[in-house]
Motif scaffolding. Structure first.
Motif, PDB file in Angstrom:
ATOM      1  N   ILE A  79     -15.523  -3.998  28.460  1.00  0.00           N
ATOM      2  CA  ILE A  79     -15.016  -4.529  29.728  1.00  0.00           C
ATOM      3  C   ILE A  79     -13.639  -3.941  30.032  1.00  0.00           C
ATOM      4  CG2 ILE A  79     -14.315  -6.619  30.966  1.00  0.00           C
ATOM      5  CD1 ILE A  79     -17.362  -6.270  30.548  1.00  0.00           C
ATOM      6  N   GLU A  80     -12.808  -3.837  29.009  1.00  0.00           N
ATOM      7  CA  GLU A  80     -11.479  -3.245  29.209  1.00  0.00           C
ATOM      8  C   GLU A  80     -11.597  -1.782  29.643  1.00  0.00           C
ATOM      9  OE1 GLU A  80      -7.364  -2.342  26.701  1.00  0.00           O
ATOM     10  OE2 GLU A  80      -8.775  -3.864  25.963  1.00  0.00           O
ATOM     11  N   ALA A  81     -12.517  -1.046  29.052  1.00  0.00           N
ATOM     12  CA  ALA A  81     -12.705   0.360  29.422  1.00  0.00           C
ATOM     13  C   ALA A  81     -13.180   0.484  30.866  1.00  0.00           C
ATOM     14  CB  ALA A  81     -13.706   1.017  28.471  1.00  0.00           C
ATOM     15  N   VAL A  82     -14.063  -0.398  31.287  1.00  0.00           N
ATOM     16  CA  VAL A  82     -14.548  -0.388  32.676  1.00  0.00           C
ATOM     17  C   VAL A  82     -13.393  -0.646  33.635  1.00  0.00           C
ATOM     18  CG1 VAL A  82     -15.920  -1.719  34.336  1.00  0.00           C
ATOM     19  CG2 VAL A  82     -16.938  -0.988  32.163  1.00  0.00           C
ATOM     20  N   LEU A  83     -12.565  -1.617  33.325  1.00  0.00           N
ATOM     21  CA  LEU A  83     -11.453  -1.966  34.208  1.00  0.00           C
ATOM     22  C   LEU A  83     -10.376  -0.881  34.212  1.00  0.00           C
ATOM     23  CD1 LEU A  83     -11.207  -5.774  33.394  1.00  0.00           C
ATOM     24  CD2 LEU A  83     -12.152  -4.714  35.457  1.00  0.00           C
ATOM     25  N   ASP A  84     -10.130  -0.259  33.054  1.00  0.00           N
ATOM     26  CA  ASP A  84      -9.168   0.852  33.016  1.00  0.00           C
ATOM     27  C   ASP A  84      -9.667   2.021  33.862  1.00  0.00           C
ATOM     28  OD1 ASP A  84      -7.486  -0.560  31.378  1.00  0.00           O
ATOM     29  OD2 ASP A  84      -8.119   0.442  29.522  1.00  0.00           O
ATOM     30  N   THR A  85     -10.966   2.272  33.809  1.00  0.00           N
ATOM     31  CA  THR A  85     -11.556   3.344  34.623  1.00  0.00           C
ATOM     32  C   THR A  85     -11.412   3.040  36.105  1.00  0.00           C
ATOM     33  OG1 THR A  85     -13.141   3.834  32.859  1.00  0.00           O
ATOM     34  CG2 THR A  85     -13.683   4.638  35.070  1.00  0.00           C
ATOM     35  N   TYR A  86     -11.632   1.793  36.454  1.00  0.00           N
ATOM     36  CA  TYR A  86     -11.438   1.386  37.853  1.00  0.00           C
ATOM     37  C   TYR A  86     -10.007   1.650  38.298  1.00  0.00           C
ATOM     38  CZ  TYR A  86      -9.961  -2.126  41.300  1.00  0.00           C
ATOM     39  OH  TYR A  86      -9.367  -2.774  42.355  1.00  0.00           O
ATOM     40  N   ARG A  87      -9.039   1.300  37.468  1.00  0.00           N
ATOM     41  CA  ARG A  87      -7.636   1.519  37.845  1.00  0.00           C
ATOM     42  C   ARG A  87      -7.321   3.004  37.991  1.00  0.00           C
ATOM     43  NH1 ARG A  87      -4.867  -3.407  34.509  1.00  0.00           N
ATOM     44  NH2 ARG A  87      -6.105  -2.548  32.816  1.00  0.00           N
ATOM     45  N   ASP A  88      -7.938   3.812  37.160  1.00  0.00           N
ATOM     46  CA  ASP A  88      -7.694   5.251  37.239  1.00  0.00           C
ATOM     47  C   ASP A  88      -8.320   5.870  38.489  1.00  0.00           C
ATOM     48  OD1 ASP A  88      -6.327   5.162  34.836  1.00  0.00           O
ATOM     49  OD2 ASP A  88      -8.051   5.801  33.623  1.00  0.00           O
ATOM     50  N   LEU A  89      -9.445   5.351  38.914  1.00  0.00           N
ATOM     51  CA  LEU A  89     -10.208   5.988  39.991  1.00  0.00           C
ATOM     52  C   LEU A  89      -9.960   5.394  41.375  1.00  0.00           C
ATOM     53  CD1 LEU A  89     -13.712   6.364  38.260  1.00  0.00           C
ATOM     54  CD2 LEU A  89     -11.970   8.129  38.598  1.00  0.00           C
ATOM     55  N   ARG A  90      -9.442   4.196  41.447  1.00  0.00           N
ATOM     56  CA  ARG A  90      -9.363   3.520  42.737  1.00  0.00           C
ATOM     57  C   ARG A  90      -8.372   4.211  43.671  1.00  0.00           C
ATOM     58  NH1 ARG A  90      -6.136  -2.030  40.889  1.00  0.00           N
ATOM     59  NH2 ARG A  90      -4.260  -0.983  40.128  1.00  0.00           N
ATOM     60  N   GLU A  91      -8.675   4.121  44.930  1.00  0.00           N
ATOM     61  CA  GLU A  91      -7.750   4.557  45.958  1.00  0.00           C
ATOM     62  C   GLU A  91      -6.913   3.370  46.405  1.00  0.00           C
ATOM     63  OE1 GLU A  91     -10.226   6.408  48.897  1.00  0.00           O
ATOM     64  OE2 GLU A  91     -10.566   8.192  47.651  1.00  0.00           O
ATOM     65  N   ARG A  92      -5.894   3.617  47.159  1.00  0.00           N
ATOM     66  CA  ARG A  92      -4.951   2.567  47.530  1.00  0.00           C
ATOM     67  C   ARG A  92      -5.672   1.378  48.185  1.00  0.00           C
ATOM     68  NH1 ARG A  92       0.504   2.223  48.138  1.00  0.00           N
ATOM     69  NH2 ARG A  92       1.319   0.765  49.680  1.00  0.00           N
ATOM     70  N   GLY A  93      -5.466   0.193  47.615  1.00  0.00           N
ATOM     71  CA  GLY A  93      -6.039  -1.022  48.181  1.00  0.00           C
ATOM     72  C   GLY A  93      -7.527  -1.193  47.943  1.00  0.00           C
ATOM     73  N   GLU A  94      -8.124  -0.341  47.125  1.00  0.00           N
ATOM     74  CA  GLU A  94      -9.569  -0.356  46.958  1.00  0.00           C
ATOM     75  C   GLU A  94      -9.979  -1.360  45.880  1.00  0.00           C
ATOM     76  OE1 GLU A  94     -12.758   3.215  47.238  1.00  0.00           O
ATOM     77  OE2 GLU A  94     -11.419   3.292  45.497  1.00  0.00           O
ATOM     78  N   SER A  95     -11.016  -2.143  46.162  1.00  0.00           N
ATOM     79  CA  SER A  95     -11.526  -3.123  45.211  1.00  0.00           C
ATOM     80  C   SER A  95     -12.447  -2.452  44.193  1.00  0.00           C
ATOM     81  CB  SER A  95     -12.311  -4.210  45.941  1.00  0.00           C
ATOM     82  OG  SER A  95     -13.501  -3.668  46.509  1.00  0.00           O
ATOM     83  N   LEU A  96     -12.756  -3.186  43.129  1.00  0.00           N
ATOM     84  CA  LEU A  96     -13.709  -2.681  42.151  1.00  0.00           C
ATOM     85  C   LEU A  96     -15.047  -2.374  42.817  1.00  0.00           C
ATOM     86  CD1 LEU A  96     -14.723  -2.110  39.261  1.00  0.00           C
ATOM     87  CD2 LEU A  96     -15.196  -4.551  39.040  1.00  0.00           C
ATOM     88  N   GLN A  97     -15.520  -3.270  43.679  1.00  0.00           N
ATOM     89  CA  GLN A  97     -16.781  -3.059  44.365  1.00  0.00           C
ATOM     90  C   GLN A  97     -16.784  -1.749  45.150  1.00  0.00           C
ATOM     91  OE1 GLN A  97     -19.103  -4.871  43.019  1.00  0.00           O
ATOM     92  NE2 GLN A  97     -19.891  -5.849  44.847  1.00  0.00           N
ATOM     93  N   SER A  98     -15.732  -1.556  45.910  1.00  0.00           N
ATOM     94  CA  SER A  98     -15.658  -0.354  46.748  1.00  0.00           C
ATOM     95  C   SER A  98     -15.560   0.909  45.909  1.00  0.00           C
ATOM     96  CB  SER A  98     -14.461  -0.452  47.694  1.00  0.00           C
ATOM     97  OG  SER A  98     -14.605  -1.554  48.577  1.00  0.00           O
ATOM     98  N   THR A  99     -14.821   0.838  44.810  1.00  0.00           N
ATOM     99  CA  THR A  99     -14.697   2.004  43.930  1.00  0.00           C
ATOM    100  C   THR A  99     -16.041   2.364  43.309  1.00  0.00           C
ATOM    101  OG1 THR A  99     -12.394   1.419  43.427  1.00  0.00           O
ATOM    102  CG2 THR A  99     -13.501   2.936  41.915  1.00  0.00           C
TER     103      THR A  99
END
Length: 593
Positions: free
Chosen positions: A548-568
């Motif tokens: 779960i931590e790896a998934v969330l770290d990946t989300y933080r690395d890939l997200r664009e400004r203001g982007e939610s996990l769903q959108s990413t």
């Protein structure tokens, strides 16, 4: 809230007396186990892994302070396992690591019911009498019948509400209760009603989903979906009527359920839900419903048409309470005072942002009290907490609260000038975690700690993740994330609809977990209801927090400004997350020489 009539009260009390007679006949041997089983189930009494489990109905989530006090008494005095049984349970769970077997507490479910896990059957009739004293029962919380109708916890107070769904939910409850034709359906049947622009009732995931709307002429009606559901085959309901006049909703659902009752499969319980019939028959099912509806209206004369007088009678129970003892202040001044207070109290400011919701009355707010904190299973509340909670409901919310789909409690009638007082008292009770809609505001079923159907345990997983993510700054940075955990494919934890879903599976007698991403219950405005997709092989309980931590770290690395996990996830696809989960799984493996 709906006020039980003399008939309603007599009905519930008589039902409790009947159950006592059935229990006594079973105890004396005059009623066989096979004879008693359907009778106890019809009153909400299951037998689980270690002890009986009682499920109490809370129709569309509305609950009064006097009812909370009775639930508190039941928790304190009756939810107590026998010593030998509890010792056996502790020994069995101890083999699997940390033990989660809470007692003397109530568990609030995603269907806004209440469960107790340790009440002995020998004391069950006394509990039924207590429930009946405050108009509560376990009717239609089990069995192949129409179950508890649910709706939006913000019903009647939401700023985006088009039509208040509560009167319709109550009328449907009365119509469906012990309906003689629908007492033995192929499988259980669930209805949800929403009256707001945002679908917070997850109607798409239900056997029947009802979305209230107004047409161009301002007339009220329902958009009807049929065939949603989770389990082994997750499906979103199909629209079969875009606009049905509100007066005919019971006649139409009568047709929907009659066709299902006649043609739903009874040879295989895994294929018996209406979703399988709707998917396999498609337009033929819809045509059959329309023909049945035509006959109900033209031949039978529409026997369940709702009259205006009957609607008005029920709707009169759902007026806003008179709050005459509270000041009538300028809304802008109220908001300015709140922000000033928040500036001086960081913790209060966080709570104000996350747990306090706008209200259609600008003087008021709706407040979520969180049952999510480390050391306490999601949705659990001790007897002492329930009793203190009842005091808060009386003091701050006109005696009324709502059980939420997210296993929390909402107070719908709080004056904005009293929010700071409420926060202070809720914090002292451990009910003020400022994490609503964040990662640790997770949904979890009781799982293998209690349920005989579960393949794996849910509660230790929920606790491990909660312990890892206690930094509120980090949680705020991650943003709104629905984490849902189920102990088996029956999906009581609604893992399919989680932005992150966790499903317990059995592999060679051992507990493993699948992880899904991208699910939605339809309540977030970023997208419609959808089932999450698996991101790789199953993981062990020890591996899961790292995954779960790896998934969330990946989300933080890939997200664009203001982007939610769903959108990413929608933008990037699952591959980066699959790779991250795979890497996390092998993180602690020794490097080959």
């Amino acid at each position: 809230m709906y006020q039980y009539t003399a008939f309603d009260k007599q009905f519930v009390q008589r039902r409790a007396r009947q159950f006592r007679d059935q229990l006594e006949r079973w105890q004396s041997g005059k009623l066989s186990e096979d004879g008693f089983r359907p009778l106890r189930l019809q009153n909400g009494w299951y037998v689980q892994r270690y002890a009986p489990m009682l499920r109490v109905a809370v129709p569309y989530g509305e609950i009064a302070s006097r009812q909370l006090r009775v639930l508190a008494r039941i928790a304190r005095e009756y939810d107590e396992p026998e010593a030998a049984v509890f010792q056996t349970a502790m020994e069995g769970q101890g083999k699997l690591g940390t033990t989660f077997l809470p007692k003397n507490c109530a568990h609030f479910t995603t269907r806004t019911n209440v469960q107790f896990n340790w009440i002995a059957l020998s004391r069950s009739a006394d509990v039924m009498d207590l429930l009946a004293s405050v108009d509560m029962h376990g009717i239609q919380t089990s069995g192949n019948c129409i179950r508890n109708t649910t709706t939006d916890a913000l019903a009647g107070v939401a700023v985006d509400e088009i039509v208040d769904p509560r009167p319709y939910a109550e009328i449907l409850r009365q119509w469906s209760t012990l309906h003689p034709e629908f007492a033995f359906l192929p499988r259980k049947f669930k209805i949800a009603v929403s009256g707001a622009r945002e679908d917070r009732a997850a109607t798409g995931w239900h056997d029947v989903g009802l979305q209230l709307a107004k047409n161009a002429a301002g007339e009220v009606g329902f958009r009807v979906t049929v065939g949603g559901g989770m389990g082994r085959t997750p499906l979103i309901g199909a629209v079969i009527r875009e606009f049905l006049p509100w007066q005919q909703i019971m006649n139409y659902i009568e047709a929907v359920v009659r066709v299902y009752n006649a043609h739903g499969r009874r040879d295989n319980k895994y294929k018996a839900r209406i979703k399988v019939l709707v998917k396999s028959e498609g337009q033929r099912y819809i045509d059959a419903v329309e023909e049945e509806y035509r006959q109900i209206m033209e031949i039978d004369g529409g026997p369940h048409t709702i009259s205006q007088a009957e609607f008005d009678r029920v709707a009169a129970c759902f007026v806003a309470p008179a709050l005459t003892d509270l000041p009538d202040l300028d809304p802008q001044a109220l908001e300015a005072a709140l922000q000033a207070r928040a500036a001086g109290h960081v913790a209060f400011g966080r709570w104000l942002q996350r747990n306090v919701h706008a209200h259609r009355n600008p003087q008021l707010r709706a407040v979520t009290l969180s049952f999510k904190r480390p050391g306490q299973s999601p949705g659990d509340a001790s007897g002492d907490q329930l009793n203190a909670l009842a005091d808060l409901v009386d003091e701050y919310s006109a005696g009324e609260a709502r059980v939420t789909h997210d296993q929390n409690m909402l107070l719908p009638w709080v004056h904005a000038s009293r929010l700071f007082e409420l926060w202070q008292e809720a914090r002292a009770l451990g009910l003020a975690s400022a994490n609503v809609q964040l990662l640790t505001d997770m949904i979890a079923c009781p799982g293998g700690d209690f349920c005989a159907l579960a393949n794996a345990r849910s509660l230790p997983i929920a606790e491990a993740i909660a312990q890892r993510y206690q930094d509120l700054d980090e949680l705020d940075d991650l943003g709104a994330i629905d984490l849902h955990i189920s102990g088996c494919i029956n999906s009581c934890g609604h893992h399919h609809s989680g932005h992150i879903g966790i499903l317990g599976v059995d592999k060679d007698g051992k507990e493993w977990y699948q992880v899904t991403l991208g699910g939605s219950d339809g309540s977030d405005l970023s997208g419609p209801a959808a089932a999450g997709k698996v991101i790789g092989p199953s993981f062990s309980a020890a591996e899961l927090p790292d995954v779960i931590e790896a998934v969330l770290d990946t989300y933080r690395d890939l997200r664009e400004r203001g982007e939610s996990l769903q959108s990413t996830v929608r933008r990037t696809g699952l591959e980066p997350f699959k790779e991250a989960a795979k890497t996390a799984r092998h993180r602690d493996e020794p490097v080959a020489a």
